[in-house]
Design an enzyme around this catalytic site. Structure first.
Site, PDB file in Angstrom:
ATOM      1  N   ASP A 164       0.816  -1.223   0.000  1.00  0.00           N
ATOM      2  CA  ASP A 164       0.000   0.000   0.000  1.00  0.00           C
ATOM      3  C   ASP A 164       0.849   1.273   0.000  1.00  0.00           C
ATOM      4  OD1 ASP A 164       1.038  -0.071   2.511  1.00  0.00           O
ATOM      5  OD2 ASP A 164      -0.872   0.109   3.582  1.00  0.00           O
TER       6      ASP A 164
ATOM      7  N   ASP B  27      21.667  32.323  -5.794  1.00  0.00           N
ATOM      8  CA  ASP B  27      20.335  31.995  -5.262  1.00  0.00           C
ATOM      9  C   ASP B  27      20.461  30.764  -4.383  1.00  0.00           C
ATOM     10  OD1 ASP B  27      17.653  32.351  -4.843  1.00  0.00           O
ATOM     11  OD2 ASP B  27      17.063  32.223  -6.943  1.00  0.00           O
TER      12      ASP B  27
ATOM     13  N   GLU C 168       3.220   2.040   2.363  1.00  0.00           N
ATOM     14  CA  GLU C 168       3.779   2.363   3.685  1.00  0.00           C
ATOM     15  C   GLU C 168       5.263   2.012   3.730  1.00  0.00           C
ATOM     16  OE1 GLU C 168       1.529   0.277   6.630  1.00  0.00           O
ATOM     17  OE2 GLU C 168      -0.237   1.546   6.392  1.00  0.00           O
TER      18      GLU C 168
ATOM     19  N   LYS D  49      12.556  42.153  -8.539  1.00  0.00           N
ATOM     20  CA  LYS D  49      11.749  41.112  -9.193  1.00  0.00           C
ATOM     21  C   LYS D  49      10.318  41.174  -8.697  1.00  0.00           C
ATOM     22  CE  LYS D  49      11.960  36.642  -7.264  1.00  0.00           C
ATOM     23  NZ  LYS D  49      12.618  35.368  -6.959  1.00  0.00           N
TER      24      LYS D  49
END
Ligand code: R5P
Length: 307
Positions: A36, A217, A38, A191
């Protein structure tokens, strides 16, 4: 306390490099996924009373890597470790650090809360999007920066007439730190954010004419912000280089950077890197992080490593 290093699955190359520099073996662990979806983890060595460092970058898929980190912390806590430091080279969700519109979450704080609640004793992170995130944790946070490594890399390129460009007003402090190390002036891009993951360059504040410009950046995600910045600066500058700590590189980012007017894109390996073209320079942050981990383990100063 013995030093133990435990690697999550979301930047195993960096974890192995850190282990190599520290001269320690990665602690054996098992990870599997149930049908599933998990996640199951098991620590396969005794870590009772140990000083455990769990290394996990919040790489894509972000929710998977975060959940795996939380489960690791829980396993280590229940194995009676002496201290648990989570080493998060890239802290995702950091850009959701305040409510800028009504009815928004502050996910950077939520992530800090769940990491703490899971059982972390302290955090080591690299270039958080904003340093205030340190204060979202009720446990000690060591934030280190890749800027000294960028300064060294740029210096070795022997470029003259440099200017460091901040891609927005919020990143000016970071630009100043790099400019001080390179002994050059700064410029700032004014900006305007048009939507999530996009921005428009309004003005360039400062002199970039004929210079070799380094745009600094923290994150390159879609590449929209940095490519627009690079192309705007290139209209006036001689060469444009980009330095960014975290190469998230989503969607068409790699192609946009390849097609951009930036001559070099210098990033670190806080996230797994796959690109090999000469246009990209990958600065290995492994040795530096190993030194920081060693100093934390030995209760020595971390800031002394930046000098
Ligand atoms: C913005 O404040 C950040 O520092 C980065 O400039 C931005 O998140 C990068 O995102 P993208 O590459 O999608 O434009």
């Amino acid at each position: 306390m013995n030093l133990k290093l435990l690697a999550g699955t979301h930047n195993e190359n960096l974890s192995s490099d850190i282990a190599l520099h520290l001269g320690v073996e990665l602690t054996k662990r098992k990870i599997k996924h149930f049908m599933d979806g998990e996640t199951y983890v098991k620590i396969e060595q005794n870590i009772r009373g140990d000083d455990v460092f769990i290394i996990q970058s919040l790489a894509k898929p972000v929710n998977e890597s975060l959940m795996e980190l939380l489960i690791f912390i829980d396993a280590v806590k229940r194995a009676s470790a002496g201290r648990i430091t989570v080493v998060i080279p890239y802290y995702a969700y950091a850009r959701q650090d305040r409510k800028s519109e009504a009815r928004e979450p502050i996910t950077a704080k939520l992530v800090a809360d769940i990491i703490t609640k899971a059982g972390a004793s302290r955090v080591l992170a690299v270039d958080l999007h904003v340093s205030q995130i340190q204060g979202f944790f009720e446990i000690p946070v060591d934030e280190v920066s890749a800027i000294p490594l960028f300064a060294k890399t740029v210096s070795e390129m022997n470029l003259s007439d440099l200017v460091v460009v901040s891609p927005d007003v919020g990143a000016v402090k970071r630009a100043r730190i790099l400019a001080k190390r390179l002994d050059c002036p700064i410029a700032i891009i004014d900006k305007r954010r048009t939507m999530h993951n996009d921005a428009e360059v309004m003005n360039i504040i400062g002199d970039v004419k004929g210079k070799n410009a380094i745009i600094l950046d923290d994150i390159i995600d879609t590449g929209n912000s940095i490519v627009k910045a690079a192309d705007a600066i290139r209209k006036q500058a001689n060469k444009v280089l980009i330095c960014a700590t975290h190469p998230v590189f989503s969607g068409e980012c790699h192609k946009k950077l390849m097609d951009s007017s930036a001559e070099r894109i210098i990033v670190t390996n806080t996230l797994p890197v796959k690109f090999t073209e000469d246009k990209f320079v990958v600065v290995n942050i492994g040795r530096f992080l190993s030194e920081v981990i060693r100093n934390i383990h030995q209760d020595r100063s971390v800031s002394e490593l930046f000098d």
